[in-house]
Write a protein that holds these residues in place. Sequence first.
Motif, PDB file in Angstrom:
ATOM      1  N   LEU A  47       0.828  -1.202   0.000  1.00  0.00           N
ATOM      2  CA  LEU A  47       0.000   0.000   0.000  1.00  0.00           C
ATOM      3  C   LEU A  47       0.866   1.257   0.000  1.00  0.00           C
ATOM      4  N   MET A  48       1.958   1.214   0.729  1.00  0.00           N
ATOM      5  CA  MET A  48       2.916   2.314   0.805  1.00  0.00           C
ATOM      6  C   MET A  48       4.289   1.696   1.038  1.00  0.00           C
ATOM      7  N   PRO A  49       5.365   2.441   0.819  1.00  0.00           N
ATOM      8  CA  PRO A  49       6.683   1.884   1.118  1.00  0.00           C
ATOM      9  C   PRO A  49       6.727   1.386   2.564  1.00  0.00           C
ATOM     10  N   TYR A  50       7.283   0.176   2.750  1.00  0.00           N
ATOM     11  CA  TYR A  50       7.250  -0.447   4.068  1.00  0.00           C
ATOM     12  C   TYR A  50       7.968   0.411   5.114  1.00  0.00           C
ATOM     13  N   LYS A  51       9.011   1.122   4.715  1.00  0.00           N
ATOM     14  CA  LYS A  51       9.728   2.022   5.622  1.00  0.00           C
ATOM     15  C   LYS A  51       8.766   3.057   6.211  1.00  0.00           C
ATOM     16  N   ASP A  52       7.922   3.625   5.339  1.00  0.00           N
ATOM     17  CA  ASP A  52       6.972   4.635   5.804  1.00  0.00           C
ATOM     18  C   ASP A  52       5.949   4.026   6.763  1.00  0.00           C
ATOM     19  N   GLU A  53       5.508   2.794   6.445  1.00  0.00           N
ATOM     20  CA  GLU A  53       4.510   2.157   7.307  1.00  0.00           C
ATOM     21  C   GLU A  53       5.070   1.906   8.706  1.00  0.00           C
ATOM     22  N   VAL A  54       6.297   1.395   8.768  1.00  0.00           N
ATOM     23  CA  VAL A  54       6.916   1.121  10.069  1.00  0.00           C
ATOM     24  C   VAL A  54       7.081   2.418  10.859  1.00  0.00           C
ATOM     25  N   GLU A  55       7.497   3.492  10.186  1.00  0.00           N
ATOM     26  CA  GLU A  55       7.680   4.770  10.868  1.00  0.00           C
ATOM     27  C   GLU A  55       6.357   5.303  11.405  1.00  0.00           C
ATOM     28  N   LEU A  56       5.272   5.123  10.633  1.00  0.00           N
ATOM     29  CA  LEU A  56       3.968   5.616  11.071  1.00  0.00           C
ATOM     30  C   LEU A  56       3.409   4.782  12.219  1.00  0.00           C
ATOM     31  N   VAL A  57       3.555   3.461  12.121  1.00  0.00           N
ATOM     32  CA  VAL A  57       2.997   2.585  13.148  1.00  0.00           C
ATOM     33  C   VAL A  57       3.719   2.768  14.480  1.00  0.00           C
ATOM     34  N   PHE A  58       5.055   2.860  14.416  1.00  0.00           N
ATOM     35  CA  PHE A  58       5.838   2.933  15.658  1.00  0.00           C
ATOM     36  C   PHE A  58       6.321   4.348  15.984  1.00  0.00           C
ATOM     37  N   ASP A  59       5.865   5.322  15.195  1.00  0.00           N
ATOM     38  CA  ASP A  59       6.194   6.728  15.435  1.00  0.00           C
ATOM     39  C   ASP A  59       7.707   6.929  15.559  1.00  0.00           C
ATOM     40  N   LEU A  60       8.441   6.369  14.563  1.00  0.00           N
ATOM     41  CA  LEU A  60       9.897   6.472  14.601  1.00  0.00           C
ATOM     42  C   LEU A  60      10.357   7.872  14.228  1.00  0.00           C
ATOM     43  N   GLY A  61       9.657   8.489  13.247  1.00  0.00           N
ATOM     44  CA  GLY A  61      10.002   9.854  12.850  1.00  0.00           C
ATOM     45  C   GLY A  61      11.416   9.970  12.336  1.00  0.00           C
ATOM     46  N   VAL A  62      11.947  11.196  12.352  1.00  0.00           N
ATOM     47  CA  VAL A  62      13.306  11.483  11.888  1.00  0.00           C
ATOM     48  C   VAL A  62      14.161  11.830  13.087  1.00  0.00           C
TER      49      VAL A  62
END
Length: 605
Positions: free
Chosen positions: A547-562
């Motif tokens: 659905l979206m790049p997996y990197k973006d999904e992981v960052e959104l789910v776990f609020d990894l941010g920058v």
Amino acid sequence: MDSSTASAIDNIYKETKNFLIIGLTGRTGSGCTTAAKILSSAEINVPGEGYEGLTANELKKHRIIKRYIDGSGWQPFYKVEVSCVITYHLSILSVRAFSTYLTNFFHDFSRQEIVEASRVFHAVRKKVIKLNLNYGVLASSQVLDWFDLYLKELPVITNKLRVVLGGANFTRLYQKTGDNIRASARADVSGFIAGEIFNFPKHINFIIKVVRAKTKLEGLPCRIVIDAIRSPYEAFFLKRRYANFYLFSINTTDVERRRSLREFRKFSIEVIAEIDAKEYPSKLSGAERFIAQNMQECIENSDVHIHNSKGSEFNHNDLVSQLAWYVTLMARPGIIMPTSLENCMQIAYTAKQNSGCISRQVGAVVTDESYSIKSVGWNSTPQGQTPCILRSAEDLLLGLNKDDYSDYEQRDPKFRAALGNKFSKIIAKSGRGDRNLSFCFKGIQNEIEGEKNQVHTRSLHAEENAFMQISKHGGQKLSGGVLFTTASPCELCAKKAYQLGLKKIVYIDPYPGIATDHILSAGYRRPELELFRGAVGRAFYQLYQPLMPYKDEVELVFDLGVYHDPKRPSKNFLLNENFKLSERNEFLESELVRLNTILNGGSAL
């Protein structure tokens, strides 16, 4: 974890996770019943180490699948037994009509046997007839009645009838009755009615609506497995109504399939031969195309191919693992990448669309031992000749576009007479409508000669076309390589693969002719035959496209941010209205000093 972004991701996948439909297809004895049982079980035990034959990367993918299922929880499928559709149609017959139908079908049955079989329906006949008055109209007050009928009561009646008739007789009766329903929408009438060709899948669709309505009432996920799709038109109907419907073919080797029928179902050799002829007809014409079972086309048109290695009765690790793999991808597309076999077969599957053959389209790919693609082929005429689908009997008979036709086709009196006999009336009456009058040269020539000679085909086979592309463009070593074909190799192509030193042939159609027994079973450099397992066609893209790049999904789910250095303010500092103007100016001055230091070769911390 940011609950809002994590919830947004969960909601996006909620629809796909909670509404899945799998249609199972495959020859009798291949394992469809076992697969349906696994999918409808309350729990599924995905083995930690997968099954034999997985590469290192595939084992990693398998463990990701297992982690997903163990973490998200297994949701069992509701099992829709297609045999219950047939039982439904038998149960709405009157006692006399059913007895007459059974007597005409089993000439050697005694009256007592007919009466005993009829009694099986007594428990549900009144309920079925009452509900049938409103068939097709799903009133909310009747949802539970319909659900109990299809998923609880009719399966019991079906099994009782199987016991009364015996396994072989039950199979014969239900295959014939299924054909009748496809032809006329009646269990006891075999006459073909064109308007009823989708009656069977419409009935399956009604059951899907019943199950979905029931799960909505209870707030539960709706996952459905249909245990036996036996006509390509049933799959066609359902694919176009549900984006998340996938046709799974369950395949095994012919040796294992026959052994299963003999040992577990106690079928005789004669009964197995009868079933094979019914499921894999050599040729279908006229109304039979819409009525008869056609497992070859069902398997060819499947979205996902599962290889059932027929392990022990209590150990189906490979079957469980493959089903878990694709159920996970249906619920969570793109969670892993395709296998090497899937990548290569998908290219062969795509290539077959280039075929101009009007009988059957086949694609092939040749790779080295590391699955690096060396050539692609499809069955079509030699380059420079017009494919059959672009030629017209009308043009040939009227002398148009002469370069498209051979001297033999234009001049031989017997051939022109046979072609004219087939098409002249259509041309004269202008009755062809919007269709090009393509014709098969091989078919007409064999009719003239009274033979079934493959040498008359105008097309190269996909496999030999792939082989010849390599030699045509300079040649390269193929010894130890792999052939992928969307069908199965004929004797001629099998010999060529053997001669080229290919070590493996991966194929989809699990029931080839004598190529296996005759060509590939002799010698000491035999290519290994491997049934394809994997997704192809539209399923390849739908299941493996995230659905979206997996990197973006992981960052959104776990609020990894920058990552931001805690010693330095974020760039959002400048946009924060809570900071005073003097603080912003101080920050900008410090940044200017830092940049000058970097430009002068210093270190900026």
